[in-house]
Design a protein around this motif. Structure first.
Motif, PDB file in Angstrom:
ATOM      1  N   LYS A  67       0.713   2.552  46.492  1.00 29.71           N
ATOM      2  CA  LYS A  67       0.240   3.105  45.223  1.00 29.71           C
ATOM      3  C   LYS A  67       0.260   2.063  44.105  1.00 29.71           C
ATOM      4  O   LYS A  67      -0.654   1.979  43.288  1.00 29.71           O
ATOM      5  N   ARG A  68       1.317   1.256  44.050  1.00 25.58           N
ATOM      6  CA  ARG A  68       1.453   0.257  42.992  1.00 25.58           C
ATOM      7  C   ARG A  68       0.813  -1.083  43.356  1.00 25.58           C
ATOM      8  O   ARG A  68       0.807  -2.008  42.559  1.00 25.58           O
ATOM      9  N   GLY A  69       0.290  -1.172  44.572  1.00 27.37           N
ATOM     10  CA  GLY A  69      -0.331  -2.418  44.997  1.00 27.37           C
ATOM     11  C   GLY A  69       0.663  -3.398  45.592  1.00 27.37           C
ATOM     12  O   GLY A  69       0.294  -4.520  45.953  1.00 27.37           O
ATOM     13  N   TYR A  70       1.921  -2.996  45.706  1.00 28.72           N
ATOM     14  CA  TYR A  70       2.941  -3.848  46.308  1.00 28.72           C
ATOM     15  C   TYR A  70       4.050  -2.974  46.887  1.00 28.72           C
ATOM     16  O   TYR A  70       4.175  -1.792  46.554  1.00 28.72           O
ATOM     17  N   VAL A  71       4.853  -3.578  47.760  1.00 32.14           N
ATOM     18  CA  VAL A  71       6.055  -2.913  48.276  1.00 32.14           C
ATOM     19  C   VAL A  71       7.235  -3.852  48.045  1.00 32.14           C
ATOM     20  O   VAL A  71       7.061  -5.071  47.912  1.00 32.14           O
ATOM     21  N   ILE A  72       8.429  -3.272  47.962  1.00 27.85           N
ATOM     22  CA  ILE A  72       9.647  -4.047  47.767  1.00 27.85           C
ATOM     23  C   ILE A  72      10.260  -4.371  49.126  1.00 27.85           C
ATOM     24  O   ILE A  72      10.500  -3.484  49.937  1.00 27.85           O
ATOM     25  N   LYS A  73      10.489  -5.653  49.351  1.00 28.24           N
ATOM     26  CA  LYS A  73      11.105  -6.085  50.603  1.00 28.24           C
ATOM     27  C   LYS A  73      12.397  -6.846  50.326  1.00 28.24           C
ATOM     28  O   LYS A  73      12.500  -7.593  49.348  1.00 28.24           O
ATOM     29  N   GLY A  74      13.369  -6.668  51.199  1.00 32.25           N
ATOM     30  CA  GLY A  74      14.593  -7.439  51.113  1.00 32.25           C
ATOM     31  C   GLY A  74      14.487  -8.694  51.962  1.00 32.25           C
ATOM     32  O   GLY A  74      13.444  -8.971  52.570  1.00 32.25           O
ATOM     33  N   ASP A  75      15.562  -9.453  52.027  1.00 28.24           N
ATOM     34  CA  ASP A  75      15.594 -10.664  52.860  1.00 28.24           C
ATOM     35  C   ASP A  75      15.857 -10.336  54.323  1.00 28.24           C
ATOM     36  O   ASP A  75      15.774 -11.208  55.182  1.00 28.24           O
ATOM     37  N   VAL A  76      16.177  -9.081  54.598  1.00 30.76           N
ATOM     38  CA  VAL A  76      16.513  -8.643  55.957  1.00 30.76           C
ATOM     39  C   VAL A  76      15.420  -7.707  56.478  1.00 30.76           C
ATOM     40  O   VAL A  76      14.978  -6.797  55.758  1.00 30.76           O
ATOM     41  N   ALA A  77      14.996  -7.930  57.714  1.00 28.88           N
ATOM     42  CA  ALA A  77      14.033  -7.035  58.367  1.00 28.88           C
ATOM     43  C   ALA A  77      14.801  -5.774  58.783  1.00 28.88           C
ATOM     44  O   ALA A  77      15.322  -5.675  59.900  1.00 28.88           O
ATOM     45  N   PHE A  78      14.888  -4.831  57.860  1.00 29.02           N
ATOM     46  CA  PHE A  78      15.815  -3.706  57.973  1.00 29.02           C
ATOM     47  C   PHE A  78      15.654  -2.918  59.271  1.00 29.02           C
ATOM     48  O   PHE A  78      16.648  -2.633  59.959  1.00 29.02           O
ATOM     49  N   ASN A  79      14.444  -2.530  59.621  1.00 23.89           N
ATOM     50  CA  ASN A  79      14.236  -1.649  60.777  1.00 23.89           C
ATOM     51  C   ASN A  79      14.753  -2.252  62.080  1.00 23.89           C
ATOM     52  O   ASN A  79      15.291  -1.541  62.936  1.00 23.89           O
ATOM     53  N   GLY A  80      14.596  -3.555  62.220  1.00 26.47           N
ATOM     54  CA  GLY A  80      15.072  -4.204  63.437  1.00 26.47           C
ATOM     55  C   GLY A  80      16.550  -4.510  63.404  1.00 26.47           C
ATOM     56  O   GLY A  80      17.246  -4.413  64.430  1.00 26.47           O
ATOM     57  N   VAL A  81      17.062  -4.869  62.230  1.00 31.49           N
ATOM     58  CA  VAL A  81      18.456  -5.300  62.109  1.00 31.49           C
ATOM     59  C   VAL A  81      19.429  -4.129  62.051  1.00 31.49           C
ATOM     60  O   VAL A  81      20.510  -4.167  62.652  1.00 31.49           O
ATOM     61  N   ALA A  82      19.079  -3.077  61.339  1.00 29.13           N
ATOM     62  CA  ALA A  82      20.002  -1.974  61.065  1.00 29.13           C
ATOM     63  C   ALA A  82      20.704  -1.408  62.298  1.00 29.13           C
ATOM     64  O   ALA A  82      21.926  -1.186  62.272  1.00 29.13           O
ATOM     65  N   PRO A  83      19.980  -1.158  63.415  1.00 27.28           N
ATOM     66  CA  PRO A  83      20.651  -0.564  64.578  1.00 27.28           C
ATOM     67  C   PRO A  83      21.779  -1.422  65.154  1.00 27.28           C
ATOM     68  O   PRO A  83      22.659  -0.904  65.846  1.00 27.28           O
ATOM     69  N   LYS A  84      21.783  -2.729  64.865  1.00 25.49           N
ATOM     70  CA  LYS A  84      22.805  -3.617  65.419  1.00 25.49           C
ATOM     71  C   LYS A  84      24.053  -3.692  64.542  1.00 25.49           C
ATOM     72  O   LYS A  84      25.083  -4.212  64.972  1.00 25.49           O
ATOM     73  N   THR A  85      23.966  -3.183  63.322  1.00 29.17           N
ATOM     74  CA  THR A  85      25.044  -3.389  62.353  1.00 29.17           C
ATOM     75  C   THR A  85      26.061  -2.253  62.359  1.00 29.17           C
ATOM     76  O   THR A  85      25.788  -1.143  62.834  1.00 29.17           O
TER      77      THR A  85
END
Length: 292
Positions: A243-261
């Motif tokens: 909607k705003r023409g952009y998305v906010i991203k962190g330095d971590v690829a959350f979807n792939g990393v989260a299950p391991k943490t």
């Protein structure tokens, strides 16, 4: 895997601060006062400053926002800072970064009265942090420490890896994690753009702090099972479908990393909210110190 909810932890901090401010006002004293200076009209900076002012209002702080145009001279900005330095009704001074290229961030940082340096950027504040003396702690690392404390994350004897060596986040974060206090006592590896075997170092981290400003840089194959992952990054990535023409991203690829943490911060909703909590705590500390 558990989410380290910055909203929840920040609200806990703000509730505690509000109670203290209510007691101050009930005693007939003035409220703590934070003054912010915003130069130009950077969209992200506008958002950050508006949030800081809003949070001041929520807990009962007085706040002042000074706006200067993009083309304002360095001398004009320094004059505004000097006025705030000399204003006994102002406890904390925040100059929103980044500044326009024609203004020296170092000169501006050093012009802030160290007793009002609630951002914790002044060389005196940084020096005291290194020596383990009471001081203002850079707001983002301070917020991260508050988050670790809120969730009672064990740190003693752990191996912490910090990616990024900025004076605002990476360096002070490494000092805090290695310091001798209940949520420190880590063995810390500080990594940067010239670090060799970065992936292997990250894979050995019990606590991994990503603060390099590269969207989704940390991937699942860089993180060991059960690690605590703190994502400091917040980058606007163009996205025509958003909607705003952009998305906010962190330095971590959350979807792939989260299950391991074991624990991980989301973006948004993680460290950013805790940064404001750290700033507010610094402001109350500045108020109390100046009142004494």
């Amino acid at each position: 895997m558990q989410i380290l909810d910055g909203k929840l932890a920040a609200q806990h901090t703000k509730d505690t601060l509000k109670k203290e401010v209510d007691e101050i006002i009930a005693a007939g004293k003035r409220a703590p006062h934070l003054a912010a200076i915003l130069v130009g009209n950077n969209g992200a900076s506008e958002t950050y400053v508006a949030s800081k002012v809003k949070n001041c209002t929520e807990i009962g702080f007085a706040s002042t926002l000074i706006r200067l145009g993009e083309d304002s001279s360095e001398a004009t900005l320094l004059q505004e800072i000097e006025k705030l330095n000399n204003d006994d009704a102002v406890d904390g001074i925040l100059v929103q970064l980044p500044l326009p290229k024609h203004i020296s961030e170092q000169k501006v940082t050093e012009s802030v009265n160290p007793l009002k340096d609630v951002d914790g950027f002044h060389p005196i504040s940084a020096g005291k942090l290194v020596l383990g003396l009471p001081t203002f702690i850079s707001a983002t690392p301070y917020g991260i420490m508050l988050l670790l404390e809120h969730y009672n994350i064990p740190t003693r004897g752990k191996h912490a890896v910090v990616i990024g060596r900025s004076n605002i986040v990476g360096r002070p974060m490494s000092i805090l994690l290695s310091s001798n206090h209940p949520h420190g006592n880590c063995t810390v590896t500080l990594c940067h753009s010239h670090t060799q075997n970065l992936k292997e170092l990250c894979q050995r981290a019990d606590i991994l702090v990503a603060a390099l400003g590269k969207p989704e840089f940390v991937t699942a194959d860089m993180v060991k099972e059960g690690a605590v992952v703190i994502d400091v990054g917040i980058t606007r990535v163009p996205d025509s479908t958003a909607k705003r023409g952009y998305v906010i991203k962190g330095d971590v690829a959350f979807n792939g990393v989260a299950p391991k943490t074991s624990f991980i911060t989301p973006v948004p909703g993680g460290v950013g909210l805790m940064t404001i909590a750290g700033l507010l705590k610094n402001t109350l500390q500045a108020y109390r110190t100046r009142q004494q």
